[in-house]
Design a protein around this motif. Sequence first.
Motif, PDB file in Angstrom:
ATOM      1  N   UNK A  71      28.581  27.476  42.224  1.00 46.32           N
ATOM      2  CA  UNK A  71      28.042  26.416  41.389  1.00 46.32           C
ATOM      3  C   UNK A  71      26.516  26.390  41.425  1.00 46.32           C
ATOM      4  N   UNK A  72      25.961  26.559  42.642  1.00 48.12           N
ATOM      5  CA  UNK A  72      24.502  26.527  42.757  1.00 48.12           C
ATOM      6  C   UNK A  72      23.862  27.736  42.070  1.00 48.12           C
ATOM      7  N   UNK A  73      24.485  28.893  42.206  1.00 50.60           N
ATOM      8  CA  UNK A  73      23.949  30.081  41.526  1.00 50.60           C
ATOM      9  C   UNK A  73      23.975  29.902  40.011  1.00 50.60           C
ATOM     10  N   UNK A  74      25.049  29.314  39.529  1.00 51.50           N
ATOM     11  CA  UNK A  74      25.175  29.076  38.095  1.00 51.50           C
ATOM     12  C   UNK A  74      24.110  28.100  37.618  1.00 51.50           C
ATOM     13  N   UNK A  75      23.862  27.038  38.391  1.00 48.19           N
ATOM     14  CA  UNK A  75      22.847  26.053  38.031  1.00 48.19           C
ATOM     15  C   UNK A  75      21.447  26.657  38.109  1.00 48.19           C
ATOM     16  N   UNK A  76      21.205  27.518  39.092  1.00 42.63           N
ATOM     17  CA  UNK A  76      19.891  28.156  39.225  1.00 42.63           C
ATOM     18  C   UNK A  76      19.603  29.056  38.026  1.00 42.63           C
ATOM     19  N   UNK A  77      20.623  29.811  37.596  1.00 41.45           N
ATOM     20  CA  UNK A  77      20.439  30.667  36.417  1.00 41.45           C
ATOM     21  C   UNK A  77      20.182  29.821  35.171  1.00 41.45           C
ATOM     22  N   UNK A  78      20.859  28.672  35.083  1.00 43.14           N
ATOM     23  CA  UNK A  78      20.658  27.792  33.940  1.00 43.14           C
ATOM     24  C   UNK A  78      19.249  27.212  33.945  1.00 43.14           C
ATOM     25  N   UNK A  79      18.723  26.912  35.140  1.00 43.03           N
ATOM     26  CA  UNK A  79      17.356  26.396  35.218  1.00 43.03           C
ATOM     27  C   UNK A  79      16.345  27.417  34.711  1.00 43.03           C
ATOM     28  N   UNK A  80      16.542  28.675  35.052  1.00 40.83           N
ATOM     29  CA  UNK A  80      15.650  29.724  34.553  1.00 40.83           C
ATOM     30  C   UNK A  80      15.746  29.832  33.026  1.00 40.83           C
ATOM     31  N   UNK A  81      16.956  29.704  32.522  1.00 47.49           N
ATOM     32  CA  UNK A  81      17.145  29.798  31.083  1.00 47.49           C
ATOM     33  C   UNK A  81      16.513  28.605  30.364  1.00 47.49           C
ATOM     34  N   UNK A  82      16.649  27.403  30.936  1.00 45.89           N
ATOM     35  CA  UNK A  82      16.027  26.231  30.336  1.00 45.89           C
ATOM     36  C   UNK A  82      14.508  26.341  30.341  1.00 45.89           C
ATOM     37  N   UNK A  83      13.964  26.969  31.377  1.00 46.21           N
ATOM     38  CA  UNK A  83      12.510  27.173  31.413  1.00 46.21           C
ATOM     39  C   UNK A  83      12.062  28.073  30.267  1.00 46.21           C
ATOM     40  N   UNK A  84      12.858  29.100  29.967  1.00 47.37           N
ATOM     41  CA  UNK A  84      12.530  29.983  28.843  1.00 47.37           C
ATOM     42  C   UNK A  84      12.650  29.225  27.520  1.00 47.37           C
ATOM     43  N   UNK A  85      13.722  28.440  27.376  1.00 48.05           N
ATOM     44  CA  UNK A  85      13.888  27.656  26.152  1.00 48.05           C
ATOM     45  C   UNK A  85      12.741  26.664  25.969  1.00 48.05           C
ATOM     46  N   UNK A  86      12.289  26.083  27.083  1.00 42.40           N
ATOM     47  CA  UNK A  86      11.181  25.147  27.008  1.00 42.40           C
ATOM     48  C   UNK A  86       9.919  25.847  26.510  1.00 42.40           C
ATOM     49  N   UNK A  87       9.652  27.037  27.018  1.00 46.07           N
ATOM     50  CA  UNK A  87       8.472  27.781  26.590  1.00 46.07           C
ATOM     51  C   UNK A  87       8.585  28.215  25.128  1.00 46.07           C
ATOM     52  N   UNK A  88       9.770  28.607  24.720  1.00 48.70           N
ATOM     53  CA  UNK A  88       9.959  29.011  23.323  1.00 48.70           C
ATOM     54  C   UNK A  88       9.729  27.840  22.374  1.00 48.70           C
ATOM     55  N   UNK A  89      10.294  26.667  22.715  1.00 50.14           N
ATOM     56  CA  UNK A  89      10.090  25.486  21.881  1.00 50.14           C
ATOM     57  C   UNK A  89       8.626  25.060  21.896  1.00 50.14           C
ATOM     58  N   UNK A  90       7.982  25.155  23.066  1.00 47.43           N
ATOM     59  CA  UNK A  90       6.575  24.798  23.169  1.00 47.43           C
ATOM     60  C   UNK A  90       5.708  25.747  22.344  1.00 47.43           C
ATOM     61  N   UNK A  91       6.041  27.039  22.380  1.00 49.22           N
ATOM     62  CA  UNK A  91       5.300  28.021  21.581  1.00 49.22           C
ATOM     63  C   UNK A  91       5.426  27.707  20.094  1.00 49.22           C
ATOM     64  N   UNK A  92       6.646  27.401  19.646  1.00 45.51           N
ATOM     65  CA  UNK A  92       6.844  27.056  18.231  1.00 45.51           C
ATOM     66  C   UNK A  92       6.046  25.824  17.850  1.00 45.51           C
ATOM     67  N   UNK A  93       6.055  24.815  18.728  1.00 47.70           N
ATOM     68  CA  UNK A  93       5.307  23.588  18.447  1.00 47.70           C
ATOM     69  C   UNK A  93       3.806  23.843  18.384  1.00 47.70           C
ATOM     70  N   UNK A  94       3.289  24.636  19.302  1.00 48.97           N
ATOM     71  CA  UNK A  94       1.850  24.885  19.362  1.00 48.97           C
ATOM     72  C   UNK A  94       1.373  25.741  18.194  1.00 48.97           C
ATOM     73  N   UNK A  95       2.117  26.802  17.889  1.00 46.73           N
ATOM     74  CA  UNK A  95       1.694  27.685  16.801  1.00 46.73           C
ATOM     75  C   UNK A  95       1.805  26.981  15.446  1.00 46.73           C
TER      76      UNK A  95
END
Length: 764
Positions: free
Chosen positions: A571-595
Amino acid sequence: MPEDDLAEEASQLTIDGEVSDGGDIGFAAKRLAQEARQTLSFGGASRGIRDVTEEFAAAAKQLQPGQLVKDEYFTLFEAVGALEIMDPKMDSGYVPPGDTLEPDFDVCKGLPAEQVLWIMDELLRLTAVWHDGYPLSQTIFTSLHVDRLLSPDNRAPYQLSYDDTALLVTTTEQRLVHVVLRAYCIALVKSCALVLHTIHSQNFYEEEDFVTHLFGRELLPSTGANDAIKLLDEAVKFLVGAEVDKVMRAALLERLQFARTYVSLLISDSADWNTLAAMERLAETHRLAQPIQEAFSDKVQRQLATSTPPRPMIAISWDEALQRWRAICADIVEADRLTCFDVCQSPYALHRAIWAFAYREPQPNTFTRAYLQAILFAGEQITEGMAFFDLMLADMRDLVLAGDVLADPQSFLVEMPSDPRHKCSRIVETFMDKAFDEYMNLYRMVCQNRCRIRRTFTQSVAIFDSLETEAMRTDAELDSITPGIVLPHEDGPGEVTLNPLTSWVNYYKLQTMAWTIQLGFETDIYLPHELSMMYWYLMVFARRRCKLVQHIGRFLAARRKTFVSSRDARQDDEAAASQQWLAVLHRQADLTALLSSALWQLSELLMTLDILQPPKRDFAQEQLLYDVRMKSYLGIAHDPIPTLEEYKSATQSDQSVEQSCNNINSTVADAKSCLVYMKKTTPEQGKYIGTEAQWKREIKQLETTCVAVAVQTSQLRRVADKHGMLMSTARDQSLKEVIEVSIPVPGSRYHDWWVVPQIRERKM
């Protein structure tokens, strides 16, 4: 018919006894002759011909964009009356003087090997053109040999001769036609049937993507694909011992082998299309062919079940045809690679792979896109061990329910009715059934053409909004059985819950809304003065998505704390991988907003300085124009879009030109920092397994776009400084006399989703 001849013929209408009958018939003949002369003189030399092309073009330039010209007295009857009989462009049955209604080429006669080779290559060329969406009536059906085989009078085994007595095929030239060319034609016809079956079985748009009409013909229904392969094998066996030049024999054998491989690949579930892509020998031996144009004719279209006038036969070079065949093979190989087991294990990796396929250059044709759909949706599962239900559940788990028992596949196997896992899994399963079709459209619709992707996603926005209501109800029902984590509200007092299904639907609704706007830029549907508004709305949607990802991340971090005492590290490994993925999604959304924010500010500054202006519309109303442009989003019930007044208040600013340019450069710098983070992301973290090259190329395009925005901003600053307007308020100044702006069209941009206005100083 000459005027004098017609008048003379009219005068001969008298009969014996006309004088005794009072001369009535003679009078009628004279009157008819006179009317004939008047009719002919109306269209004869007395009436001049004047070319009005230039005058028409000059008049058209005086029209404003969107202005219509309508003659109230030009009725439908008059419009139909303008279609002239005996005009080759209008009348499909028109036969020019000296010509015949049907082609007079004898398809049963023998031909030398050079001409047979040319016919085979011409059919291969026309098949490539047909793959590009041109109808069979002006491609393959123009072959007289194919037309004889497909004629309704013909029957299996589809002979080239209708005679009751079999044609005595004795010479080599006759055998080249009746054995080699016939087998080749049958194989290509069956390949067309197989391609049509693949396209018909998947989503496509008739006429817009592909013309599937058979025009009253059948594609040899009594002959199967395996029968066609056997005929090709018999033709190969004949050629091996035929008295044909060695080089010519090899060239013919290569064409037969190509047709055999092509049909075999179309009927095989696991095939290597690379074997078909090796066309070097075909290119080299084409020079041996001797053209015989009479073997193809557009007169065949007169016999087909269609009311459209004959269209010209498509003309592309042999090299272009081979290039299109290579592209087809390369696209199918790539489709197989992008749907391999490793890619299909991750919903996001698979989704990105489909987008990467859709954006291959050149764009894949309808057949290859249908082929990709067939790989994904023809069976009962995406790939081995990954059913459609599992794909959707994995998507929910990766985004909002990592490590949660609600999305654990084992929970769906619990059969004890009193167990909360059983109750919750049934509730979740019911919701998934309702959202399944629209979720799968996220994968299926990307396989369409660009315009259809945008239109379908535009319709999906309203569907996801209605699903959000269902998700809220489902979340409340789940919370009554197993209460979730409660955290303090991010923006003020009070508490907030995750509502995982609502957050999942809301994420895809916001993402789809952003896609519709970005695809609108790619399909060039926005006018230059609309760039500011659409990039502003794109920024709003991206910021909402960014905030939603942060909201999900807070609850994921809180959920990980509950795993500390658990002995199950999964469960913890699954949540850790999801946290990394959410960080990427956050950066992608932030990039779209900024550009999008940078381009909004740049476009708005150009409009404020009168450099970009909307066209003059005397009767247009601003609110109505807004309603038409934003029609797809006005019906959203949850988190409705900002109103026109909110947009206008956001664009009102008293900043100077220099302050506006500084803000744009600062925003671009923040966007570059997001790209730096994304460049360091691994394929596992960013879920772009299988599309590593496309990921790097897209980041490079976005970096170039950021640089382009900074360069154009600097250019604007330089010109404003040169004319002493840099420190003044932009709203009180105008630079339209010294600056001109051009909007790059799709295909000439650094990235088709990001339109960077090109600023140049006018030459005084």
